[in-house]
Design a protein around this motif. Structure first.
Motif, mmCIF file in Angstrom:
data_model
loop_
_atom_site.group_PDB
_atom_site.id
_atom_site.type_symbol
_atom_site.label_atom_id
_atom_site.label_comp_id
_atom_site.label_asym_id
_atom_site.label_seq_id
_atom_site.Cartn_x
_atom_site.Cartn_y
_atom_site.Cartn_z
ATOM 1 N N LEU A 149 46.076 65.324 42.962
ATOM 2 C CA LEU A 149 44.703 65.285 43.445
ATOM 3 C C LEU A 149 44.079 66.673 43.537
ATOM 4 N N THR A 150 44.880 67.656 43.891
ATOM 5 C CA THR A 150 44.341 68.989 44.136
ATOM 6 C C THR A 150 44.577 69.952 42.976
ATOM 7 N N ALA A 151 45.037 69.426 41.834
ATOM 8 C CA ALA A 151 45.252 70.282 40.666
ATOM 9 C C ALA A 151 43.924 70.798 40.135
ATOM 10 N N LYS A 152 43.973 71.822 39.292
ATOM 11 C CA LYS A 152 42.753 72.318 38.677
ATOM 12 C C LYS A 152 42.113 71.215 37.863
ATOM 13 N N PRO A 153 40.786 71.215 37.748
ATOM 14 C CA PRO A 153 40.111 70.152 37.003
ATOM 15 C C PRO A 153 40.664 70.013 35.587
ATOM 16 N N LEU A 154 40.767 68.791 35.145
ATOM 17 C CA LEU A 154 41.293 68.477 33.825
ATOM 18 C C LEU A 154 40.421 69.059 32.720
ATOM 19 N N LYS A 155 41.031 69.711 31.741
ATOM 20 C CA LYS A 155 40.291 70.332 30.655
ATOM 21 C C LYS A 155 40.392 69.548 29.354
ATOM 22 N N ILE A 156 41.522 68.909 29.124
ATOM 23 C CA ILE A 156 41.727 68.258 27.825
ATOM 24 C C ILE A 156 42.391 66.897 27.980
ATOM 25 N N LEU A 157 42.238 66.078 26.986
ATOM 26 C CA LEU A 157 43.002 64.849 26.826
ATOM 27 C C LEU A 157 43.679 64.929 25.462
ATOM 28 N N ILE A 158 44.945 64.568 25.418
ATOM 29 C CA ILE A 158 45.664 64.550 24.144
ATOM 30 C C ILE A 158 46.140 63.132 23.883
ATOM 31 N N PHE A 159 45.857 62.630 22.702
ATOM 32 C CA PHE A 159 46.298 61.307 22.298
ATOM 33 C C PHE A 159 47.298 61.498 21.162
ATOM 34 N N TYR A 160 48.532 61.089 21.401
ATOM 35 C CA TYR A 160 49.622 61.450 20.507
ATOM 36 C C TYR A 160 50.428 60.208 20.140
ATOM 37 N N ARG A 161 50.298 59.740 18.914
ATOM 38 C CA ARG A 161 51.125 58.656 18.406
ATOM 39 C C ARG A 161 51.479 58.972 16.966
ATOM 40 N N PRO A 162 52.567 59.708 16.738
ATOM 41 C CA PRO A 162 52.905 60.135 15.381
ATOM 42 C C PRO A 162 53.226 58.987 14.439
ATOM 43 N N ASP A 163 53.477 57.796 14.999
ATOM 44 C CA ASP A 163 53.872 56.662 14.167
ATOM 45 C C ASP A 163 52.700 55.784 13.748
ATOM 46 N N ILE A 164 51.467 56.120 14.192
ATOM 47 C CA ILE A 164 50.318 55.250 13.905
ATOM 48 C C ILE A 164 49.207 56.037 13.216
ATOM 49 N N GLU A 165 48.733 55.529 12.125
ATOM 50 C CA GLU A 165 47.589 56.104 11.419
ATOM 51 C C GLU A 165 46.304 55.505 11.999
ATOM 52 N N PRO A 166 45.361 56.330 12.470
ATOM 53 C CA PRO A 166 44.115 55.788 13.030
ATOM 54 C C PRO A 166 43.347 54.956 12.004
ATOM 55 N N ASP A 167 42.811 53.850 12.454
ATOM 56 C CA ASP A 167 41.948 53.007 11.624
ATOM 57 C C ASP A 167 40.508 53.456 11.850
ATOM 58 N N ASP A 168 39.887 53.997 10.823
ATOM 59 C CA ASP A 168 38.530 54.534 10.960
ATOM 60 C C ASP A 168 37.448 53.455 11.000
#
Length: 333
Positions: free
Chosen positions: A27-46
Motif C-alpha cells: 500500500l505504501t510503495a512508490k506509485p506504480l510506473k509500469i505494467l509488464i505483460f509477459y507470455r512467451p508462449d502466446i502470440e498476440p492476436d491483432d
C-alpha cells in the motif's frame, strides 16, 4: 518472447493467467510506473475488432467517434501510466444489459486480475470509513444514484483527484496510501451525481444503445474474447502502442448533452425543488399560502421522485426561510 513494457522485477505481483508483472506490491510503495505483460508462449492476436466495437457501441449516438477515442485513450493511459491518476472519472448512463460490465469489469479481471478491480454497489465499499478501494486500478460503482453520491460527493472528488488518500482497515490505524483508482459510475438514473458547471472531474456518457440482438451477440463475442489469451494480449499490445503523448484526460473530455443537463442541476437542491414546484403548478406572479407540514410533504415526495434523501422537517424549514420570496407567517387561531 512477448514482452510489452519495461522490465522491472522489484515489488512484483503476478496475474497467474496472464502473468501481468508490475512494480507495485504494498500500500505504501512508490506509485506504480509500469505494467509488464509477459507470455512467451502466446502470440498476440491483432484482431481486436470485437473489443473496439463494444467500446464504440457503449459510446452512444452522440459524438460516438470522439467518445470512443477518448475511452480508448483512457484505457491506454491505464496500461502505459498505471501509477498516474487521470483525475477524471467516467459516468455511463444506459439501460441494463448493453455491455458495460462485460467490457470494463471484464478488462479489469482478465487484463489486470481480480485483485485489482472492484465492482460494488454499496456506498460504504467505495467511499466509506472502511472502504475496499485500496490497490484497485478499476473501481466500478454499479447502479449509482443521487441518493448515495450526493451525500458523499466530497469523498468522491478526493478519490478521483488525490494521489494519496487515507485508508483504514477495521481495528487498525489510519494510514496514507497511494491512490491508483480509476472510478467508473454505471447508472440508469437521470441525476446520478452532482456536477458543478466548472467541474473538471467527470466524463459523462449517455449510452442510448438498445439491448437488441446486435448488442447481445456483441457481448457474447467479447465474453468469448476474454477467454482467449491471444486476444487479450492483442488488446494490451494495441493500448500499449497507442500514441497518447498529446492526450490530456481532463482537457480532452468530450462534453455531452447529458453532462450539460447534470451541470445545470447543480443549482442548490432546495432551489430546484421550488423551481420545479412553481413550474408544475403554473405559479409565476401569484402569492400562495401553504401549511408547513403540507409543504414538507411535497418536498419529500419530490425527493423520492429525484432519488434524493430528504432532510428533516426542521432543517427544511430553516432552509426555506432563507430563500428570497418565502416568508414564515403565523397561522390564524
Amino acid at each position: 518472447m512477448k514482452l510489452y513494457g519495461t522490465q522491472n522485477l522489484k515489488n512484483i505481483y503476478k496475474n497467474p493467467d496472464l502473468s501481468c508483472i508490475s512494480g507495485i506490491k504494498t500500500l505504501t510503495a512508490k506509485p506504480l510506473k509500469i505494467l509488464i505483460f509477459y507470455r512467451p508462449d502466446i502470440e498476440p492476436d491483432d484482431d481486436i475488432t470485437d473489443f473496439i466495437d463494444l467500446f464504440r457501441h457503449l459510446a452512444g449516438s452522440e459524438k460516438k467517434e470522439e467518445i470512443t477515442d477518448y475511452m480508448l485513450n483512457y484505457f491506454a493511459h491505464l496500461i502505459q501510466y498505471p501509477g498516474e491518476l487521470p483525475r477524471t472519472s467516467v459516468l455511463f448512463k444506459s439501460i441494463e444489459g448493453v455491455g458495460k460490465n462485460v467490457l470494463f469489469e471484464g478488462f479489469g479481471r482478465n487484463v489486470l486480475g481480480d485483485k485489482y478491480v472492484l465492482c460494488a454497489q454499496r456506498q460504504e465499499d467505495i467511499v466509506g470509513r472502511f472502504s475496499i478501494t485500496n490497490e484497485k486500478f478499476i473501481v466500478i460503482w454499479n447502479e449509482a444514484s443521487g441518493k448515495d453520491t450526493h451525500s458523499s460527493i466530497e469523498a468522491i472528488k478526493t478519490l478521483v483527484t488525490e494521489e494519496k488518500v487515507s485508508w483504514e482497515a477495521k481495528g487498525r490505524q489510519t494510514i496514507s496510501v497511494n491512490n491508483v483508482n480509476r472510478l467508473f459510475f454505471f447508472t440508469n438514473n437521470e441525476c446520478p451525481i452532482k456536477i458543478s458547471p466548472s467541474d473538471r472531474r467527470f466524463m459523462v456518457i449517455d449510452c442510448d444503445a438498445p439491448k437488441d440482438d446486435y448488442s447481445d451477440a456483441l457481448c457474447d463475442r467479447v465474453r468469448a474474447a476474454w477467454k482467449n489469451k491471444a486476444k487479450i494480449l492483442g488488446l494490451v499490445k494495441f493500448l500499449k502502442q497507442r500514441d497518447i503523448s498529446k492526450w490530456n484526460p481532463c482537457k480532452d473530455r468530450v462534453f455531452t448533452s447529458f453532462y450539460d443537463a447534470l451541470a445545470s442541476k447543480s443549482v442548490p437542491l432546495y432551489d430546484n425543488f421550488i423551481i420545479d414546484r412553481l413550474e408544475d403548478n403554473g405559479i409565476v406572479n401569484e402569492e400562495e399560502t401553504i401549511g408547513a407540514s403540507m409543504f414538507y410533504n411535497e418536498y419529500t415526495i419530490w425527493c423520492k421522485k429525484k432519488d434524493f434523501s430528504p432532510q428533516t422537517q426542521t432543517a427544511f424549514g430553516r432552509k426555506m426561510i432563507l430563500i428570497d420570496g418565502i416568508h414564515k407567517i403565523k397561522s390564524a387561531r
